[in-house]
Design an enzyme around this catalytic site. Sequence first.
Site, PDB file in Angstrom:
ATOM      1  N   ARG A 252       0.857  -1.180   0.000  1.00 21.14           N
ATOM      2  CA  ARG A 252       0.000   0.000   0.000  1.00 21.14           C
ATOM      3  C   ARG A 252       0.895   1.232   0.000  1.00 21.14           C
ATOM      4  O   ARG A 252       2.060   1.178   0.394  1.00 21.14           O
ATOM      5  CB  ARG A 252      -0.907   0.004   1.224  1.00 21.14           C
TER       6      ARG A 252
ATOM      7  N   SER B  70       0.581   4.116   1.678  1.00 21.30           N
ATOM      8  CA  SER B  70       0.654   4.952   2.870  1.00 21.30           C
ATOM      9  C   SER B  70       2.057   4.921   3.465  1.00 21.30           C
ATOM     10  O   SER B  70       2.836   3.988   3.240  1.00 21.30           O
ATOM     11  CB  SER B  70      -0.356   4.479   3.922  1.00 21.30           C
TER      12      SER B  70
ATOM     13  N   LYS C  43      -3.192  -8.426  10.416  1.00 19.73           N
ATOM     14  CA  LYS C  43      -4.559  -8.313  10.923  1.00 19.73           C
ATOM     15  C   LYS C  43      -5.560  -7.970   9.823  1.00 19.73           C
ATOM     16  O   LYS C  43      -6.764  -8.170  10.003  1.00 19.73           O
ATOM     17  CB  LYS C  43      -4.635  -7.259  12.035  1.00 19.73           C
ATOM     18  N   ASP C  44      -5.072  -7.481   8.672  1.00 19.30           N
ATOM     19  CA  ASP C  44      -5.966  -7.137   7.565  1.00 19.30           C
ATOM     20  C   ASP C  44      -6.272  -8.322   6.657  1.00 19.30           C
ATOM     21  O   ASP C  44      -7.157  -8.231   5.794  1.00 19.30           O
ATOM     22  CB  ASP C  44      -5.362  -6.015   6.709  1.00 19.30           C
TER      23      ASP C  44
ATOM     24  N   THR D 145     -12.048   6.214  17.287  1.00 19.13           N
ATOM     25  CA  THR D 145     -11.617   4.923  16.755  1.00 19.13           C
ATOM     26  C   THR D 145     -12.655   4.444  15.756  1.00 19.13           C
ATOM     27  O   THR D 145     -13.845   4.669  15.925  1.00 19.13           O
ATOM     28  CB  THR D 145     -11.434   3.859  17.856  1.00 19.13           C
TER      29      THR D 145
ATOM     30  N   SER E 295     -12.738   1.190  15.139  1.00 17.32           N
ATOM     31  CA  SER E 295     -12.722  -0.238  15.441  1.00 17.32           C
ATOM     32  C   SER E 295     -13.829  -0.598  16.422  1.00 17.32           C
ATOM     33  O   SER E 295     -13.855  -0.100  17.555  1.00 17.32           O
ATOM     34  CB  SER E 295     -11.358  -0.624  16.028  1.00 17.32           C
TER      35      SER E 295
ATOM     36  N   ARG F  57     -14.033  -3.416  17.864  1.00 16.12           N
ATOM     37  CA  ARG F  57     -13.343  -4.135  18.933  1.00 16.12           C
ATOM     38  C   ARG F  57     -12.850  -3.178  20.014  1.00 16.12           C
ATOM     39  O   ARG F  57     -13.067  -3.399  21.214  1.00 16.12           O
ATOM     40  CB  ARG F  57     -12.155  -4.915  18.343  1.00 16.12           C
ATOM     41  N   ARG F  58     -12.177  -2.105  19.588  1.00 14.62           N
ATOM     42  CA  ARG F  58     -11.684  -1.141  20.565  1.00 14.62           C
ATOM     43  C   ARG F  58     -12.829  -0.433  21.267  1.00 14.62           C
ATOM     44  O   ARG F  58     -12.814  -0.253  22.492  1.00 14.62           O
ATOM     45  CB  ARG F  58     -10.789  -0.113  19.858  1.00 14.62           C
TER      46      ARG F  58
ATOM     47  N   GLY G  20      -8.769   6.987   8.654  1.00 11.38           N
ATOM     48  CA  GLY G  20      -7.664   7.765   8.112  1.00 11.38           C
ATOM     49  C   GLY G  20      -6.329   7.199   8.554  1.00 11.38           C
ATOM     50  O   GLY G  20      -6.260   6.321   9.411  1.00 11.38           O
ATOM     51  N   ASN G  21      -5.257   7.713   7.944  1.00 10.06           N
ATOM     52  CA  ASN G  21      -3.928   7.224   8.304  1.00 10.06           C
ATOM     53  C   ASN G  21      -3.513   7.771   9.668  1.00 10.06           C
ATOM     54  O   ASN G  21      -4.254   8.528  10.307  1.00 10.06           O
ATOM     55  CB  ASN G  21      -2.909   7.573   7.215  1.00 10.06           C
ATOM     56  N   VAL G  22      -2.341   7.369  10.127  1.00  8.94           N
ATOM     57  CA  VAL G  22      -1.898   7.754  11.463  1.00  8.94           C
ATOM     58  C   VAL G  22      -1.843   9.268  11.609  1.00  8.94           C
ATOM     59  O   VAL G  22      -2.315   9.830  12.607  1.00  8.94           O
ATOM     60  CB  VAL G  22      -0.528   7.116  11.778  1.00  8.94           C
TER      61      VAL G  22
ATOM     62  N   THR H 103      -3.531  11.557  10.028  1.00  6.62           N
ATOM     63  CA  THR H 103      -4.893  12.102  10.061  1.00  6.62           C
ATOM     64  C   THR H 103      -5.511  11.938  11.437  1.00  6.62           C
ATOM     65  O   THR H 103      -6.112  12.868  11.992  1.00  6.62           O
ATOM     66  CB  THR H 103      -5.765  11.398   9.005  1.00  6.62           C
ATOM     67  N   ARG H 104      -5.347  10.742  12.010  1.00 11.81           N
ATOM     68  CA  ARG H 104      -5.968  10.494  13.304  1.00 11.81           C
ATOM     69  C   ARG H 104      -5.290  11.276  14.430  1.00 11.81           C
ATOM     70  O   ARG H 104      -5.956  11.821  15.309  1.00 11.81           O
ATOM     71  CB  ARG H 104      -5.968   8.989  13.583  1.00 11.81           C
TER      72      ARG H 104
END
Length: 315
Positions: A12, A14, A82-83, A126, A128, A130-131, A149-151, A153-154
Site C-alpha cells: 500500500r 501509505s 490483521k488485515d 476509533t 474499530s 473491537r476497541r 484515516g492514516n496515522v 490524520t488520526r
Amino acid sequence: MTPKNVLRIGTRASLLATTQTETIAAALRDAHGIDVELVPVSTEGDRSREPLSVIGGQGVFVAALREAVAAGDVDLAVHSLKDLPTTPDERLNLAAVPTRADSRDVLVARDGLTLGELPTGARVGTGSARRAAQINALGLGVEIVPIRGNVDTRLGKVASGEVDAVVLAMAGLVRLGRADEATEVLDPIQVLPAPGQGALACECRADDVATARLLDVLDDPDTRAAVTAERSLLASLEAGCTAPVGALAEIAWGDDGDELWLRGVVADPSGSPSIRLSATGSPREAAAVGERLAAEMLAEGAADLMACPPIGTAQ
C-alpha cells in the site's frame, strides 16, 4: 525457477505501509544481497473514506495487493497481518510471518492524559468496533467517535481538538518512529488487540518456489504459531476483521516445554455483555487451540454479540 534479478514487493502507498514494507525489503537485501523494488498498489480501503463496515471490512486493504501477486505484477506483497482474511486463497502462499512487533493498543490523548484520566464525556476516536466495545466495557463515561484515516490524520484530530484522544496500534507508531506520542499503552487485560495485530504477512504465489525460499529466512515460528491461533479463533467464530473480536496468543515455557496461551474477547459494542475466555495448548497445535476457544465462546453466546450493529451505525 531461475534467480530473480529484481524482487518486486507490492505495498500500500501509505507512509506506514511503505515503512513496514521497507523493513522487509532491507532484510531481504541483507540476507540475500538482491535488488528489491517497492511497487505501490492502491486498495479499496485506501480510496474510500466510508466506514469499514460499509465497504465490506474484510480484505479491503489487501485484495488489490493479492490480485497483483496472483497476476505476476509483483513477486510478493507485504500486509499488516490483521488485515488478511482468514479464508485461504489457494493461489497464494503465506511464506513468511516475521517476528512480531508490540501487539498492544495505545492511547494518544490531549495534555498527556491516560484513559482513566479523561473526563466524563471526553471524545475518543476509533473506527474499530473491537476497541470501542472494550473501552465502553470499562465504564469510564467517554464518548466513542467513529473515525478513519492514516496515522497522521488520526493524530491530527487530537491536535486540532476534534477529539480528546485516539486509539492506535503501538506497532504502527513504533514503525513510524512516533512511539513517544503515546500517552498510555493499554493493558491487554483491559483491551485485547486484534488477531494478528503487530505482525506482518509476506505472501507470494503458491507456485513461486524461488520467492518462498528467499522469504523463509524471515519466518519466525513463535510468531506464526501465535497468529495462527488468533486467526483460527477468528475464523472459527466466522467473524471478519471488523467484528468486535480481540485475541492475543503468547508462547511461554511450561512444565512440559513451550506452551501457547490464547486469550479472546467478544463484546457488544456498548461494552456489555462481553465474553472473555482463554485456552492453552502446544504451539504445534495452534489452530486447534483457536478452534477450541471459539467453540467455548460460541457456547457462551458469542454469535449474538457479533451480530450487533458495528460502531457508527444505527441501532
